[in-house]
Design an enzyme around this catalytic site. Structure first.
Site, PDB file in Angstrom:
ATOM      1  N   HIS A  82       0.543  10.843  -1.830  1.00 22.62           N
ATOM      2  CA  HIS A  82      -0.718  10.680  -1.101  1.00 22.62           C
ATOM      3  C   HIS A  82      -1.041  11.921  -0.277  1.00 22.62           C
ATOM      4  O   HIS A  82      -2.118  12.484  -0.391  1.00 22.62           O
ATOM      5  CB  HIS A  82      -0.644   9.440  -0.190  1.00 22.62           C
ATOM      6  N   GLU A 119       0.462  -0.620  -4.810  1.00 19.36           N
ATOM      7  CA  GLU A 119      -0.517   0.427  -5.092  1.00 19.36           C
ATOM      8  C   GLU A 119       0.198   1.761  -4.983  1.00 19.36           C
ATOM      9  O   GLU A 119       0.950   2.011  -4.048  1.00 19.36           O
ATOM     10  CB  GLU A 119      -1.658   0.352  -4.089  1.00 19.36           C
ATOM     11  N   HIS A 168       0.813  -1.215   0.000  1.00 14.35           N
ATOM     12  CA  HIS A 168       0.000   0.000   0.000  1.00 14.35           C
ATOM     13  C   HIS A 168       0.851   1.271   0.000  1.00 14.35           C
ATOM     14  O   HIS A 168       1.842   1.356   0.709  1.00 14.35           O
ATOM     15  CB  HIS A 168      -0.890  -0.026   1.254  1.00 14.35           C
ATOM     16  N   ASP A 206      -3.818   4.340  -7.924  1.00 13.36           N
ATOM     17  CA  ASP A 206      -4.934   4.955  -7.202  1.00 13.36           C
ATOM     18  C   ASP A 206      -5.009   6.403  -7.683  1.00 13.36           C
ATOM     19  O   ASP A 206      -4.238   7.254  -7.247  1.00 13.36           O
ATOM     20  CB  ASP A 206      -4.649   4.856  -5.698  1.00 13.36           C
ATOM     21  N   ASP A 233      -0.238   6.066  -5.529  1.00 11.87           N
ATOM     22  CA  ASP A 233      -1.163   7.202  -5.644  1.00 11.87           C
ATOM     23  C   ASP A 233      -0.710   8.129  -6.758  1.00 11.87           C
ATOM     24  O   ASP A 233       0.476   8.430  -6.869  1.00 11.87           O
ATOM     25  CB  ASP A 233      -1.187   7.976  -4.322  1.00 11.87           C
TER      26      ASP A 233
END
Length: 273
Positions: A41, A25, A5, A85, A27
């Site tokens: 993020h 993942e 993440h 994301d 951002d």
């Protein structure tokens, strides 16, 4: 799929893969003209994490390409899937198409190397807002216009806003998406969330008539939540601690039922036991 993440800095790719992630993942934030600008993020983010790690998007794609291109010194064979994301909350709804267009051009040049021995990972475009479905249209049409429609075979989709599944299905219909669908469900690790919606998504996946191919749950950092997710039948778990998930997968209850996905496992196919 053990999904690392918030991997927004090139050095974190190696860090998360070393801990057991086969997927990450990342951002993606956009500028005012709907161009992807940073992998970032920002605050607030998950408890226990540094929210401020970042790269310019193009630089991150270059680093990611190296990590997923066989023969490169930085190549990591285990890393097979990347979820972008897409932080489209900063955009007006009417900019979604342009965001998709710009995203496709960036990936084509800096990740796929214009189709010439680029990165091999599968890519999931994760969009938080159903109203931004035209991002998908813009992305697809751009790759077609650039003569690289074949690369769409490597691209999948996710709407990450925890919306009702029928609403998600209708957004996909508008976007002309008929497959390659991952469905996320979850919340920051700072807060608890039940598996109620995950179970609905899994039922859609297994019905044979739904649009969902894979279901992942985020952000899972505890062994107990990992076990609950595996009992429910998820395909992926997004985590800040890939080693925790890998550990649970090796427990007697799970080691014969689950294995860590490899490049030969098609991420767009619904798994049938």
């Amino acid at each position: 799929w053990i999904m690392g993440h918030m991997v927004n800095n090139i050095n974190q790719i190696e860090e998360f893969v070393s801990l057991g992630a086969n997927s990450i993942e990342t951002d993606v934030s956009f500028d005012k003209k709907a161009n992807p600008e940073y992998t970032y993020h920002g605050t607030p983010c998950d408890c226990g994490r540094d929210c401020l790690r970042w790269e310019y998007f193009k630089d991150f794609l270059n680093g990611l390409r190296k990590a997923t291109t066989p023969g490169d010194a930085k190549y990591r064979e285990k890393l097979i899937l990347v979820v972008f994301d897409l932080k489209t909350g900063s955009l007006y709804d009417n900019q979604a198409y342009d965001a998709g267009k710009s995203l496709a051009k960036n990936l084509l040049e800096y990740y796929w190397n214009n189709g010439n021995n680029g990165g091999r990972a599968y890519i999931v475009l994760s969009i938080p807002n159903l109203a931004h479905y035209k991002l998908v249209t813009g992305f697809k049409e751009t790759l077609k216009d650039e003569g690289h429609e074949d690369l769409l075979e490597k691209v999948g989709h996710d709407f990450s806003g925890n919306d009702d599944i029928p609403d998600i299905e209708s957004a996909y219909k508008k976007a002309g998406v008929t497959g390659h669908v991952w469905q996320s469900d979850g919340i920051t690790n700072c807060l608890p969330r039940t598996l109620k919606r995950v179970i609905l998504a899994i039922a859609n996946r297994d019905s044979g008539s739904g649009i969902i191919n894979k279901v992942y749950y985020w952000t899972v950092d505890k062994r107990s939540t990992t076990r609950d997710s595996l009992e429910a039948g998820v395909d992926g778990i997004m985590t800040n601690y890939p080693d925790v998930i890998a550990d649970v997968l090796s427990e007697a209850a799970y080691k014969d039922k689950y294995r860590i996905a490899t490049y030969d496992d098609n991420p767009w196919e619904t798994f049938k036991a």
